[in-house]
Design a protein around this motif. Structure first.
Motif, short mmCIF file in Angstrom:
data_model
loop_
_atom_site.label_atom_id
_atom_site.label_comp_id
_atom_site.label_asym_id
_atom_site.label_seq_id
_atom_site.Cartn_x
_atom_site.Cartn_y
_atom_site.Cartn_z
N GLU A 69 -11.52 5.87 -10.67
CA GLU A 69 -11.19 6.51 -9.40
C GLU A 69 -11.42 5.59 -8.21
N VAL A 70 -12.30 4.59 -8.35
CA VAL A 70 -12.52 3.63 -7.26
C VAL A 70 -11.25 2.82 -7.03
N SER A 71 -10.68 2.28 -8.08
CA SER A 71 -9.43 1.51 -7.95
C SER A 71 -8.29 2.40 -7.50
N LEU A 72 -8.26 3.63 -8.00
CA LEU A 72 -7.18 4.55 -7.65
C LEU A 72 -7.23 4.89 -6.17
N ARG A 73 -8.41 5.11 -5.64
CA ARG A 73 -8.51 5.41 -4.21
C ARG A 73 -8.08 4.21 -3.38
N ARG A 74 -8.44 3.02 -3.81
CA ARG A 74 -8.04 1.81 -3.08
C ARG A 74 -6.51 1.69 -3.05
N ILE A 75 -5.85 2.02 -4.15
CA ILE A 75 -4.39 1.96 -4.21
C ILE A 75 -3.77 2.99 -3.27
N VAL A 76 -4.31 4.20 -3.27
CA VAL A 76 -3.79 5.24 -2.37
C VAL A 76 -3.95 4.80 -0.92
N GLU A 77 -5.08 4.21 -0.58
CA GLU A 77 -5.31 3.78 0.80
C GLU A 77 -4.40 2.62 1.18
N GLY A 80 -12.49 16.39 -4.79
CA GLY A 80 -13.37 15.54 -5.60
C GLY A 80 -12.76 15.13 -6.92
N GLN A 81 -11.44 15.31 -7.08
CA GLN A 81 -10.79 15.02 -8.36
C GLN A 81 -9.50 14.22 -8.14
N LEU A 82 -9.67 13.04 -7.56
CA LEU A 82 -8.51 12.20 -7.24
C LEU A 82 -7.70 11.86 -8.48
N LEU A 101 2.20 1.60 -8.15
CA LEU A 101 2.16 2.75 -9.06
C LEU A 101 1.82 2.31 -10.49
N ALA A 102 2.25 1.11 -10.88
CA ALA A 102 1.88 0.59 -12.20
C ALA A 102 0.37 0.39 -12.29
N GLN A 103 -0.23 -0.14 -11.22
CA GLN A 103 -1.68 -0.30 -11.19
C GLN A 103 -2.38 1.06 -11.18
N ALA A 104 -1.79 2.02 -10.46
CA ALA A 104 -2.37 3.36 -10.41
C ALA A 104 -2.32 4.02 -11.78
N ASP A 105 -1.24 3.77 -12.52
CA ASP A 105 -1.11 4.32 -13.87
C ASP A 105 -2.25 3.82 -14.76
N ILE A 106 -2.58 2.55 -14.64
CA ILE A 106 -3.69 1.98 -15.42
C ILE A 106 -5.01 2.62 -15.00
N ALA A 107 -5.20 2.77 -13.68
CA ALA A 107 -6.43 3.37 -13.17
C ALA A 107 -6.60 4.80 -13.65
N VAL A 108 -5.50 5.54 -13.72
CA VAL A 108 -5.56 6.92 -14.22
C VAL A 108 -5.96 6.93 -15.69
N ARG A 109 -5.35 6.06 -16.49
CA ARG A 109 -5.66 6.02 -17.93
C ARG A 109 -7.12 5.63 -18.17
N LEU A 147 -1.33 2.26 -0.04
CA LEU A 147 -0.01 2.88 0.14
C LEU A 147 0.06 3.69 1.43
N LEU A 148 -1.08 4.27 1.83
CA LEU A 148 -1.11 5.17 2.99
C LEU A 148 -2.21 4.72 3.95
N PRO A 149 -1.92 3.78 4.83
CA PRO A 149 -2.94 3.33 5.79
C PRO A 149 -3.50 4.46 6.64
N GLU A 150 -2.66 5.48 6.93
CA GLU A 150 -3.14 6.59 7.75
C GLU A 150 -4.21 7.40 7.03
N PHE A 151 -4.12 7.44 5.69
CA PHE A 151 -5.14 8.15 4.92
C PHE A 151 -6.43 7.35 4.86
N ALA A 152 -6.30 6.03 4.81
CA ALA A 152 -7.48 5.17 4.75
C ALA A 152 -8.37 5.36 5.97
N GLY A 153 -7.75 5.60 7.13
CA GLY A 153 -8.53 5.75 8.36
C GLY A 153 -8.78 7.18 8.75
#
Length: 304
Positions: free
Chosen positions: A274-282, A56-58, A262-270, A284-290
């Motif tokens: 977490e909504v944008s950060l999860r979208r970026i992770v998904e 619960g702490q992406l 990763l640049a977008q993820a850096d902004i999302a972290v700052r 990067l990793l389509p297998e995680f998205a599904g």
């Protein structure tokens, strides 16, 4: 850090040792340590590893496990480090958890940075280390000491285990084998059913299962797999010169795309977005998205 330093100074009094308290995601700390120590090789093991805690702490998982890795890797590249070994996990294979997904993104960054760098960046994946901090063994030991019950998430859940000395020795061997960009997977032997481990520890403590100490099944937690995979079906694995180390043919990604994400993820972290950060992770990793939290139908692949 304090405990490790005391143990090393006690057991190896002639060892040249410097313990530095710092955050691998802190640019000033990284620059200072690398400038003063000029390391030839870096073993990057710093990570948050508890799957349920991170689920619960992406934001915090990504900040430490991905951006911390990026910061350290960039510093190693800039300072001319000869080799950089990322310590990864079997949970990065087909990740269903936040922890596994973040470690997989860290792998992606290091293996793609290797193509741009003179530093030999490599990754070593393995499963659980017996009696390490936060592992199931000290938890069971404490539960048995207090009279139980011993808690197991599922009657059929299995995990791979190896000892601390074996894991360390194989990591060192892999660091010699790597030329840059590789993902190595350690042969963890046969998976161990956690229920069997709990029963054996109860008996070794001189107690009887159910009569003296009960085993309670609490259910799989979010992001938790019934059993882990060491190998990804899209990564072809081959043998190496070491019988217990396998080499993956890693999946590549366009470097500009990875940097932009990763640049977008850096902004999302700052911004704690977490909504944008999860979208970026998904992305990067389509297998995680599904991925589903229940993975009873996962196939455990091993090299031929």
């Amino acid at each position: 850090l304090y405990t490790i330093e005391q143990q090393l100074r006690r057991d190896y009094p002639d060892l040249l040792l410097r313990a530095v308290l710092g955050d691998c995601g802190d640019a000033a700390t990284c620059e200072h340590v690398f400038a003063s120590a000029r390391p030839q090789i870096v073993f990057h093991a710093a990570a948050y590893k508890q799957v349920p805690l991170l689920q619960g702490q992406l934001r915090e998982a990504f900040r430490n496990n991905v951006l911390g890795t990026r910061m350290l890797a960039q510093t190693a590249d800039r300072c001319g480090v000869e080799a950089f070994v990322l310590i990864s996990t079997d949970k990065a294979v087909n990740p269903t958890s936040i922890m596994g997904a973040c470690k997989r993104v860290a792998e992606l960054y290091c293996q793609n940075l290797a193509r741009q760098s003179q530093t030999r960046f490599m990754t070593v994946r393995f499963g659980n280390v017996l009696d390490s901090a936060g592992s199931v063994v000290p938890l069971f030991r404490e539960q048995i000491r207090t009279g139980g019950p011993v808690t197991v998430t599922h009657p059929e859940i299995t995990r791979y285990f190896m000892t601390i000395p074996e894991a360390c020795q194989l990591i060192l061997q892999a660091s010699v084998l790597g030329q840059g960009g590789e993902i190595f997977a350690l042969d963890m032997g046969e998976p161990v059913r956690i229920r069997d481990l709990a029963e054996q520890m109860i008996r070794l403590a001189g107690r009887q299962v159910d009569r003296d100490i009960a085993i309670v099944y609490t259910g799989l937690r979010p992001g938790e797999k019934l059993f882990e995979e060491l190998f990804h079906p899209q990564e072809q694995y081959v043998n190496t010169a070491h019988a217990k180390i396998y080499l993956a043919q890693p999946r590549s990604m366009a470097w500009p795309l990875l940097l932009a994400q990763l640049a977008q993820a850096d902004i999302a972290v700052r911004e704690f977005d977490e909504v944008s950060l999860r979208r970026i992770v998904e992305q990067l990793l389509p297998e995680f998205a599904g991925a589903q939290t229940s993975t009873d139908n996962v196939v455990n692949l091993r090299p031929a």
